[in-house]
Design a protein around this motif. Structure first.
Motif, PDB file in Angstrom:
ATOM      1  N   ARG A   1       0.843  -1.194   0.000  1.00 32.92           N
ATOM      2  CA  ARG A   1       0.000   0.000   0.000  1.00 32.92           C
ATOM      3  C   ARG A   1       0.881   1.247   0.000  1.00 32.92           C
ATOM      4  O   ARG A   1       2.066   1.205   0.355  1.00 32.92           O
ATOM      5  CB  ARG A   1      -0.930   0.047   1.211  1.00 32.92           C
TER       6      ARG A   1
ATOM      7  N   ASP B   1       1.150  10.182   9.302  1.00 34.00           N
ATOM      8  CA  ASP B   1       0.852   8.997  10.115  1.00 34.00           C
ATOM      9  C   ASP B   1       2.070   8.242  10.663  1.00 34.00           C
ATOM     10  O   ASP B   1       2.017   7.010  10.850  1.00 34.00           O
ATOM     11  CB  ASP B   1      -0.069   8.042   9.331  1.00 34.00           C
TER      12      ASP B   1
ATOM     13  N   GLN C   1       1.671   6.013  13.989  1.00 30.41           N
ATOM     14  CA  GLN C   1       0.985   4.716  13.918  1.00 30.41           C
ATOM     15  C   GLN C   1       1.683   3.744  12.966  1.00 30.41           C
ATOM     16  O   GLN C   1       1.192   2.640  12.750  1.00 30.41           O
ATOM     17  CB  GLN C   1      -0.471   4.912  13.477  1.00 30.41           C
TER      18      GLN C   1
HETATM   19 MN    MN Z   1      -2.502   6.886   6.749  1.00 28.27          MN
END
Ligand code: MN
Ligand code: PEP
Length: 277
Positions: free
Chosen positions: A66, A249, A252
């Motif tokens: 991804r 991000d 995370q």
């Molecule tokens: Mn993200």
């Protein structure tokens, strides 16, 4: 069946005469016995960053890569993604690793270009009710990973899947990624009950994203194990070679070594529920 959804939802719901949907993406099946692990950075930031991420997730056993090239950011001042350059980098990573590419599309006008590179079109949480976008990906010939809206009910989410399927594209993968609650110590509240619930009412495959669902790196592996135990068909995990430098991000995102440990820990859980990793 103890739970029933609106009888107006036709295509996304389970029926006695309809098998569970298994979606083929390259050599990977989503919805079969094997858990599909989609991993990579939140955003494609550079060729070096993406290639490093791609090699590390591949060697740890991921089944798809991804990376966002078109990013739906909360503020207009934040990094918006590399656009088409990002898609080219993703295609190069697929060439080298063999991993199919999952990437987000945020506008109906971009679907044509994104589907010319991507193997799976991601519709993000913020666009789950973007009906023109849902209709457009419903005419695409690539599977759609449909994330649950930040504040959407499961019926609204199935309604969104219905839009895609009504356009002729039955290859919809549902992705639980956490919803808004009063809790603030986690970024969102990961609704894992949605997994067995969806398995009861829908024939579509379900994947879980514990990265956005928690917002904290330390919570990702435990919630990934819980997701597999709950019956998820796959996981979507953010991995960055240097999360402290991430443009989105980072907090995370797992480091490559953490992703590898997560994968090792998932094997026995998968086995315990009759799945393989
Ligand atoms: Mn993200
Ligand atoms: C993402 O996958 O990076 C993303 C933006 O996810 P969501 O739409 O779930 O916030």
């Amino acid at each position: 069946m103890t739970i029933s959804v609106s009888s107006r939802i036709k295509l996304a719901v389970k029926r006695e005469d309809r098998e569970a949907t298994i979606i083929r993406v390259g050599d990977t099946l989503v919805g079969g016995e094997k858990i599909a692990v989609i991993a990579g950075p939140c955003s494609v930031e550079s060729r070096e960053q993406l290639m490093e991420a791609a090699r590390s997730v591949k060697s740890a056993g991921a089944s798809m890569l991804r990376g966002g090239a078109f990013k739906p950011r909360t503020l207009p001042y934040s990094f918006q993604g590399l656009g088409v350059e990002g898609l080219e980098i993703l295609a190069e990573a697929r060439e080298e690793t063999g991993l199919p590419i999952v990437t987000e599309v945020i506008s109906p006008a971009d679907v044509e270009i994104v589907e010319s590179y991507a193997d799976v079109l991601q519709v993000g949480a913020r666009n789950m009710q973007n009906y023109p976008l849902l209709r457009r990906v419903g005419r695409a010939d690539k599977p759609v990973l449909l994330k649950r809206g930040l504040s959407s009910t499961i019926e609204e989410w199935l309604g969104a899947a219905e839009y895609v399927m009504d356009g002729g594209n039955g290859d919809v993968i549902l992705c639980e990624r956490g919803i808004r609650t009063f809790e603030r110590l986690t970024r969102f509240t990961l609704d894992l009950a949605a997994v067995p619930l969806l398995k009861e009412v829908s024939h579509l495959p379900v994947v879980v994203d514990p990265s956005h669902g928690t917002g904290h790196r330390s919570l990702v592996a435990p919630m990934a194990r819980a997701a597999v135990a709950a019956g998820a068909d796959g996981l979507l995990i953010e991995v960055h070679p240097r999360p402290e430098e991430a443009k989105s991000d980072g907090a995370q995102s797992l480091k490559p070594g953490e992703f590898r440990s997560m994968m090792e820990g998932l094997g026995p859980v998968a086995q315990a529920v009759g799945r393989i990793l």
